[in-house]
Design an enzyme around this catalytic site. Structure first.
Site, PDB file in Angstrom:
ATOM      1  N   HIS A  40      -0.380   1.605 -11.221  1.00 21.44           N
ATOM      2  CA  HIS A  40      -0.147   0.230 -10.757  1.00 21.44           C
ATOM      3  C   HIS A  40      -0.702  -0.705 -11.833  1.00 21.44           C
ATOM      4  O   HIS A  40      -1.666  -0.352 -12.521  1.00 21.44           O
ATOM      5  CB  HIS A  40      -0.902   0.042  -9.439  1.00 21.44           C
ATOM      6  CG  HIS A  40      -0.667  -1.260  -8.749  1.00 21.44           C
ATOM      7  ND1 HIS A  40      -1.314  -2.415  -9.107  1.00 21.44           N
ATOM      8  CD2 HIS A  40       0.128  -1.591  -7.706  1.00 21.44           C
ATOM      9  CE1 HIS A  40      -0.930  -3.401  -8.311  1.00 21.44           C
ATOM     10  NE2 HIS A  40      -0.048  -2.931  -7.446  1.00 21.44           N
ATOM     11  N   LYS A  68      -5.411  -2.844   2.753  1.00 19.89           N
ATOM     12  CA  LYS A  68      -4.461  -1.734   2.872  1.00 19.89           C
ATOM     13  C   LYS A  68      -4.936  -0.682   3.866  1.00 19.89           C
ATOM     14  O   LYS A  68      -4.313   0.357   4.022  1.00 19.89           O
ATOM     15  CB  LYS A  68      -4.264  -1.085   1.501  1.00 19.89           C
ATOM     16  CG  LYS A  68      -3.524  -1.971   0.491  1.00 19.89           C
ATOM     17  CD  LYS A  68      -3.231  -1.220  -0.797  1.00 19.89           C
ATOM     18  CE  LYS A  68      -2.943  -2.141  -1.958  1.00 19.89           C
ATOM     19  NZ  LYS A  68      -1.602  -2.738  -1.917  1.00 19.89           N
ATOM     20  N   CYS A  87       4.936  -3.326  -8.900  1.00 17.40           N
ATOM     21  CA  CYS A  87       3.830  -3.489  -9.853  1.00 17.40           C
ATOM     22  C   CYS A  87       3.585  -2.221 -10.659  1.00 17.40           C
ATOM     23  O   CYS A  87       2.428  -1.863 -10.927  1.00 17.40           O
ATOM     24  CB  CYS A  87       2.536  -3.910  -9.152  1.00 17.40           C
ATOM     25  SG  CYS A  87       2.597  -5.573  -8.546  1.00 17.40           S
TER      26      CYS A  87
HETATM   27  C1  LIG Z   1      -2.142   2.129  -6.497  1.00 18.48           C
HETATM   28  C2  LIG Z   1      -2.586   0.711  -6.372  1.00 18.48           C
HETATM   29  N1  LIG Z   1      -3.586   0.247  -7.129  1.00 18.48           N
HETATM   30  C3  LIG Z   1      -4.038  -1.023  -7.043  1.00 18.48           C
HETATM   31  C4  LIG Z   1      -3.465  -1.925  -6.190  1.00 18.48           C
HETATM   32  C5  LIG Z   1      -3.975  -3.334  -6.169  1.00 18.48           C
HETATM   33  O1  LIG Z   1      -4.613  -3.625  -4.967  1.00 18.48           O
HETATM   34  P1  LIG Z   1      -5.027  -5.145  -4.625  1.00 18.48           P
HETATM   35  O2  LIG Z   1      -3.809  -5.975  -4.780  1.00 18.48           O
HETATM   36  O3  LIG Z   1      -5.480  -5.067  -3.205  1.00 18.48           O
HETATM   37  O4  LIG Z   1      -6.127  -5.533  -5.560  1.00 18.48           O
HETATM   38  C6  LIG Z   1      -2.425  -1.501  -5.362  1.00 18.48           C
HETATM   39  C7  LIG Z   1      -1.806  -2.427  -4.390  1.00 18.48           C
HETATM   40  O5  LIG Z   1      -0.676  -2.784  -4.447  1.00 18.48           O
HETATM   41  C8  LIG Z   1      -1.958  -0.168  -5.463  1.00 18.48           C
HETATM   42  O6  LIG Z   1      -0.947   0.281  -4.715  1.00 18.48           O
END
Ligand SMILES: Cc1ncc(COP(=O)(O)O)c(C=O)c1O
Ligand SMILES: Cc1ncc(COP(=O)(O)O)c(C=O)c1O
Lengths: 412, 135, 412, 135
Positions: free
Chosen positions: C123, C226, C365
């Site tokens: 991500h 989440k 993302c």
């Molecule tokens: C694998 C992964 N890492 C990091 C994130 C980032 O999380 P946050 O937007 O809550 O900081 C996400 C969320 O979309 C994710 O799916």
């Protein structure tokens, strides 16, 4: 509508904690400098978001996500309007501390100059990040001194802010002294010397009308929880051109336009500075708090708190043996620090708590100021729109009782 | 609380839109292009490239390519048809309603970016900006 | 208790949004990878905090502040227990993105080595901060490749992680592919090469039992929103000794022991990393979410989601002309990315939304992963404990309808 | 929800505590100190310095100074009285209940740090740590 005791009591009905009892006694909350209570409207707005609109923003193509996105963007717009900023000039952060750290990490890329000018009355949030920056980049901190009347020495400021100055960051309203600093004047000095000006508005934005165009500051930082909003919310105002110039701070999702394995391009404002999933419910709660405060009127809030301060200054004077650290009603917000001869502020706070009177005692995260004043700490009563002169009467009664206890001690 | 209109998305998928999606006009590469821009929808990652031959301030030829959704492809198709022979000034003056008029369907607000990516990219190409870095 | 359709339906009663209607139709929420819905218990815990305990923490000597402090510290303890960490090994942050940025800013001070090893399925949150670090410190990024079955190439990992490696940071469960990576194995490789190991647990912590001691990772990042918790919450686990060694990230109030004009000394863990007023209500909501999930049982949640995935894989197969991007039930969490031939994921998402079926469409993302797969994006359904096979049936019906619409178009 | 005991803070301010606050024993500087430590309560900024002369593993003399609250000063006063002549080992073994026993008052949990700063500082001094940087 101007605020008086009866209006304040009416507003108080909106605040669940202020209508509750602890051990059969009401709660008299005089620690608003630390955090304010939340009106039911704000609490309900947060619940309503989770109960009817909850979704992640920006990337969802379904109605729920679109509604959440609109609510979040509207919160941005409300906040911008609240301080007379242009669209996209407010970045949501988790609070004043977060906002100032963001600047301390990113400003070096767009500033030159060797000095950072602060005041002697800074909260640690507007001091330690600059100490760290100074160490990383071999810069020097300078401090605008405080005069005997607890106001800033503007003549000294004119000497300290020079062409060597990169950044001038000052507290707008001191969380210890209540002093309302002339932000406009300091920002003009900064501008004259091509320095970046930053206002720590943590204690001013909740209590008075802020107009960033009038102050003409480059940046302004604030916290939501000190203005009837949720914890974990806050903002950083920045002039559009500077925000465009500034590199991003946190990076990740949503703040990018495109990403390859090795490179990323940044998104538009404000997303560029809001990496990851933001505190969506928090932003919506903050925007509800702003609506709540605007309905009351920021001018009315400031005027009432000054009246409360005036009353408190008079009443503490009457008690005797009390030293106050305050520049007087004209130059102060509704914050009153004081010490009672022979009684440590902790002991006072504990004894007041027996009657659910909540004040703060200690250094108030302003240790260098305590050093300057030559004291280990103060007792501090800080007011908000829902306080009344009766709260101050209760405080005075508590102080008198504490003096009695300390005079003889409780018999075995 | 919400301003989301209640029209169904289905209303967008008219035959004329889907026909253009399946067989877009002016799709592909343009040899001898004088103007080119690659546009990007950061929300979804869709991209589209518009190429033009502009002579004496007028569009002589135009092509576009990219992997977009039906709304994006159809609007780009209609738009590239529309602008042939037009002056660059006329193109720069085009606005959202012009695109919506061409499409003849209700666009839900969530999909506005899809419908407008073509126009945005076209205008940037006309302005002479170079393609974005990440090719 | 094992979860089946009837148990899932029972749990769903706790989630206000899932029991509401939009335009007369129920909401079928299949975008849990983006954020999950919140149970009433969590929403109520947040309200209850603001209505009965709200005060700033750590510095107040009165009961209200003391109660808030205890509640906040208990939230820390619950979170630590949840992932089998030792006391003070979890720092509260505003989410995964915040946690990883914190590491990207602070780790350089305690690491050597030239390379940062990630995977091809990161991500942006676990990619862009490392790109930035690599640029600042002239380091190089390396990517563990993905095999054709959408799992990591562990043999390649063994080659890529070397003595030159400073940091290995990998996603635990891919938010696109669902792939559950063998974190323990990668962390062991990192350890063998004296590299720091980091796990992006954003998609794993909400859906499976995490034991940081078993994984033996150095750090682990996650988001509250989440996992049934509030937005603006999250955490960073770190091994005690490393957290002691690591310099602070944000500085300001509460994270210091003492401050003079020029210097500051840091406070104990976790305060050293929690500058300023934290998201107190958020932490309390997160701790309520953890209690909620633990009552259901993390093993039960994981098992049920795998059953849902199995069902979804079978049903999509039956429809035909659908490409799935998933390593199969054994190796995947309840996340299913797919594309329908000739239909863009946006158009599918819009048409599904007509029936309030919420899925995500786009690059999720993870742009470099899309490039690798050679596609602009995917449609993604991601499940949580409250989903049922009936939700998947609705999705399949929606997909079939979309295919019909695209076959002929809606008549004029 | 809360574990905060319902005893009044007032219960802490017994005559014997306030007498010690107003006239603490062993208050001031100790000439020829062999051990010294400056302790710090980060919550409130209170600080206290303990100085000792230790010979053959036993406390020969002890003094403390600082600007503390009544609870802090009284506990430090009682503690320094208590440890005269004691072995360093005995001092290192002292725990929270020992301090509470000496004070003979209920300490509300918020004020624990105030009551224990004396003991913490004393033990650090005995361990031989140097005074903190910020003098
Ligand atoms: C694998 C992964 N890492 C990091 C994130 C980032 O999380 P946050 O937007 O809550 O900081 C996400 C969320 O979309 C994710 O799916
Ligand atoms: C003047 C001032 N600046 C900064 C802060 C820090 O605010 P926060 O803790 O919300 O980040 C405070 C709050 O105590 C303050 O009073």
């Amino acid at each position: 509508m101007k605020i008086d005791n009866s209006r304040a009591k009416q507003l108080r009905l909106d605040f669940p904690i202020l209508n509750s009892n602890k051990n059969g006694k009401p709660i008299i909350y005089l620690d608003n400098g630390a955090t304010t209570q939340k009106p039911q409207q704000v609490i309900n707005a947060i619940s309503a978001f989770y109960e009817t609109q909850n979704a992640n923003i920006h990337r969802g193509l379904y109605k729920l996500s679109q509604e959440a996105t609109e609510a979040y963007e509207q919160a941005h717009a409300f906040t911008e309007k609240f301080i007379n900023a242009n669209p996209h000039e407010v970045i949501f952060t988790s609070g004043t501390t977060d906002s100032i750290n963001m600047l301390a990490f990113t400003l070096p890329e767009i500033t030159n100059g060797k000095n950072i000018v602060l005041t002697e009355m800074e909260h640690h949030a507007n001091l330690v990040p600059w100490q760290q920056l100074a160490k990383r980049n071999s810069m020097k901190l300078k401090f605008i001194p405080i005069k005997d009347d607890f106001t800033l020495d503007y003549a000294a400021a004119e000497q300290l802010i020079t062409e060597d100055t990169a950044i001038v960051s000052i507290v707008h309203t001191s969380n210890v002294l209540g002093t309302q600093n002339d932000a406009k004047r300091i920002c003009a000095l900064a501008k004259d010397n091509n320095a970046i000006s930053i206002i720590d508005a943590a204690q001013s934005i909740p209590h008075s009308k802020i107009d960033v165009k009038r102050i003409d500051c480059d940046f302004l930082a604030f916290s939501g929880h000190k203005m009837c909003g949720p914890t974990g919310t806050g903002g950083l105002y920045g002039k559009h051109d500077l925000l465009e110039e500034l590199p991003p701070y946190k990076t990740g999702g949503d703040m990018i336009r495109s990403v390859s394995k090795e490179n990323a391009e940044w998104n538009d404002l404000p997303m560029k500075f809001e990496a990851g999933t933001p505190n969506i419910a928090g932003a919506i709660g903050l925007s509800e708090a702003i609506t709540y405060l605007e309905n009351i009127g920021m001018e009315n809030i400031e005027a009432w708190e000054k009246q409360l301060l005036k009353y408190a200054l008079e009443k503490t004077q009457e008690v005797g043996a009390i030293t106050t650290f305050n520049p007087g009603v004209e130059k102060s917000a509704g914050i009153l620090s004081f010490n009672i001869a022979g009684i440590h502020s902790h002991d006072l706070a504990s004894l007041l708590d027996d009657d659910n009177i909540c004040i703060r005692a200690g250094h108030h995260c302003a240790m260098p100021l305590m050093t300057k004043l030559g004291i280990p700490g103060t007792a501090r009563a800080s007011f908000y729109v829902y306080n009344t002169t009766e709260d101050i009467d209760a405080l005075i009664t508590g102080i008198k009782h504490t003096k009695q206890v300390f005079a003889k001690g409780i018999p075995k | 609380m919400s301003n989301i209109e209640e029209t169904l998305s289905e209303e967008m998928y008219r035959e004329h839109i889907l026909d253009l999606y399946k067989s877009p006009h002016n799709f592909g590469d343009l040899e001898g292009a004088t103007h080119k821009h690659k546009g990007f929808n950061p929300l979804c990652g869709d991209e589209i490239t518009v190429q033009l031959i502009i002579k004496d301030g007028k569009v002589q030829a135009v092509k576009f390519k990219g992997q977009g959704c039906a709304i994006n492809i159809a609007s780009s198709s209609l738009l590239t048809d529309e602008i042939k022979g037009k002056t660059t000034q006329a193109i720069m003056e085009m606005k959202t309603p012009d695109v919506l008029d061409l499409m003849k369907i209700p666009i839900s607000s969530v999909r506005f970016k899809c419908a407008l990516l073509g126009l945005e990219t076209l205008q940037k190409a006309v302005q002479g900006s170079e393609p974005d870095g990440n090719a």
